[in-house]
Design an enzyme around this catalytic site. Sequence first.
Site, mmCIF file in Angstrom:
data_model
loop_
_atom_site.group_PDB
_atom_site.id
_atom_site.type_symbol
_atom_site.label_atom_id
_atom_site.label_comp_id
_atom_site.label_asym_id
_atom_site.label_seq_id
_atom_site.Cartn_x
_atom_site.Cartn_y
_atom_site.Cartn_z
ATOM 1 N N ARG A 1 0.849 -1.138 -0.130
ATOM 2 C CA ARG A 1 0.068 0.032 0.019
ATOM 3 C C ARG A 1 0.915 1.314 0.014
ATOM 4 N NH1 ARG A 1 -1.394 1.593 4.584
ATOM 5 N NH2 ARG A 1 -1.956 -0.242 5.390
ATOM 6 N N TYR B 1 -17.246 15.997 -15.312
ATOM 7 C CA TYR B 1 -17.510 14.745 -15.287
ATOM 8 C C TYR B 1 -18.475 14.608 -14.093
ATOM 9 C CZ TYR B 1 -16.426 9.690 -14.767
ATOM 10 O OH TYR B 1 -16.921 8.297 -14.596
ATOM 11 N N ASP C 1 -8.108 18.513 -14.071
ATOM 12 C CA ASP C 1 -8.266 17.244 -14.660
ATOM 13 C C ASP C 1 -7.897 17.074 -15.995
ATOM 14 O OD1 ASP C 1 -9.309 14.908 -15.750
ATOM 15 O OD2 ASP C 1 -10.965 15.073 -14.433
ATOM 16 N N LYS D 1 -8.672 6.144 -19.035
ATOM 17 C CA LYS D 1 -9.110 6.703 -20.511
ATOM 18 C C LYS D 1 -7.697 6.597 -21.508
ATOM 19 C CE LYS D 1 -12.836 7.072 -18.069
ATOM 20 N NZ LYS D 1 -13.311 8.342 -17.498
HETATM 21 C C1 LIG Z 1 -13.594 8.954 -16.251
HETATM 22 C C2 LIG Z 1 -13.389 10.245 -15.814
HETATM 23 C C3 LIG Z 1 -13.066 10.410 -14.201
HETATM 24 C C4 LIG Z 1 -13.044 9.456 -13.519
HETATM 25 O O1 LIG Z 1 -12.356 8.304 -13.444
HETATM 26 P P1 LIG Z 1 -12.278 6.827 -13.049
HETATM 27 O O2 LIG Z 1 -11.079 6.172 -13.401
HETATM 28 O O3 LIG Z 1 -13.563 6.404 -13.864
HETATM 29 O O4 LIG Z 1 -12.507 6.922 -11.724
HETATM 30 C C5 LIG Z 1 -12.678 11.705 -13.904
HETATM 31 N N1 LIG Z 1 -12.626 12.809 -14.850
HETATM 32 C C6 LIG Z 1 -12.539 12.289 -16.259
HETATM 33 C C7 LIG Z 1 -12.696 13.584 -17.033
HETATM 34 C C8 LIG Z 1 -13.131 11.235 -16.575
HETATM 35 O O5 LIG Z 1 -13.534 11.207 -18.007
#
Ligand SMILES: *Cc1c(COP(=O)(O)O)cnc(C)c1O
Length: 384
Positions: A51, A103, A175, A200
Amino acid sequence: MGEKTLKFNSKTIHGGQQPDKAYGAVMPPIYQTSTYAQTTPGGHKGYEYSRSANPTRTALENSLASIENGTYGLAFASGLAAIDAVIKLLGPGDEVVSTNDLYGGSYRLFKQIFEKYGIKFNFVGMQDTDTIEAAITGNTKLIWVETPTNPMMNIIDIKAVAAVAKKHNVLLAVDNTFATPYLQTPLDLGADIVMHSATKYLGGHSDVVAGALVVKNKELADQLYFIQNASGAVCGPMDSFLILRGIKTLHVRMQRHCENGEAVARYLENHPKIEKVYWPGFESHPNHEVAKSQMNGYGGMISFVTKGSSYEEAIKIVERLKLFTLAESLGGVESLAGHPASMTHASIPKEEREKSGVVDALIRLSVGIEDKDDLIADLEQAIG
Ligand SMILES: *Cc1c(COP(=O)(O)O)cnc(C)c1O
């Protein structure tokens, strides 16, 4: 050659990486272990418990820091786990100014989890820095930016928001999931924290869920590392390996996502049945100049609305698509289509959603790296 001098396309492959010390394995091995032998209490080789740290995760974290032009990378079990760690820097009474068009899962985490603990979130349009300044109070500790925004593809001027953040002495987190460091590096533009849903584009193959943070400042890195270890939502060794492998082809995939994205956006723009296409590469896009100056391309994410804009018509189109898979998520090699109002953004109240343009007829595409002619033919048969 020094790490710092490498160009992006080399950093994706070599950044922060060394051949494995044990046998020289070129790809970091998957250290599928929870613990590490000690010769005497405290006598270990830098790893005590997975961890706290794991060598495969360290390899990924070094790569993340390198491609985002940061100093410290932290890998999490999901993008939301990474966001969760950032908000845990705050305490009751603290306030966050956030993009209004973001998101859905981030919105849900902010509103339904963290508001319970006394943290206040203020959602505003961020194309104009005056609106951001007006939302800042003496309790504001963090500005949360997503650009391009999801799913409306608005572009927020990171440098301008960073200037506001500095002036008011608040942290700026970006983000960077949609753009990836291939298209923009927020730390270079003045952000303090870069966040990714590595699920992604970084992973890129729709086979793993993971998240990331990258920072430059040591004190901030230490605080986030403390939270990561204390809360425990770490990226496992197998998942770290998969994201690391994904990152090695990020630049070639992104180049093709951009090419295909442009072809699909231009096709939709000229289609008589389409009312509006949201893609920052159009000169007519309201934030095109900002996009042009802060991004190295426009990516593969596109949203559009059909003429007549009915909910039923949007559902029919996404159901008729064959090569585009109807699914949540984005950023993989395969093209996906989604209906934000009933899928990714269903957790945002309709009223709130429509304020930022997420109408019932909106369709979002994650354009993959298939042949663009096949993608356009699929849209042609689905739209009719
Ligand atoms: C998918 C996504 C998230 C969340 O991420 P996870 O890996 O699904 O927890 C946050 N911000 C954006 C822009 C996303 O597309």
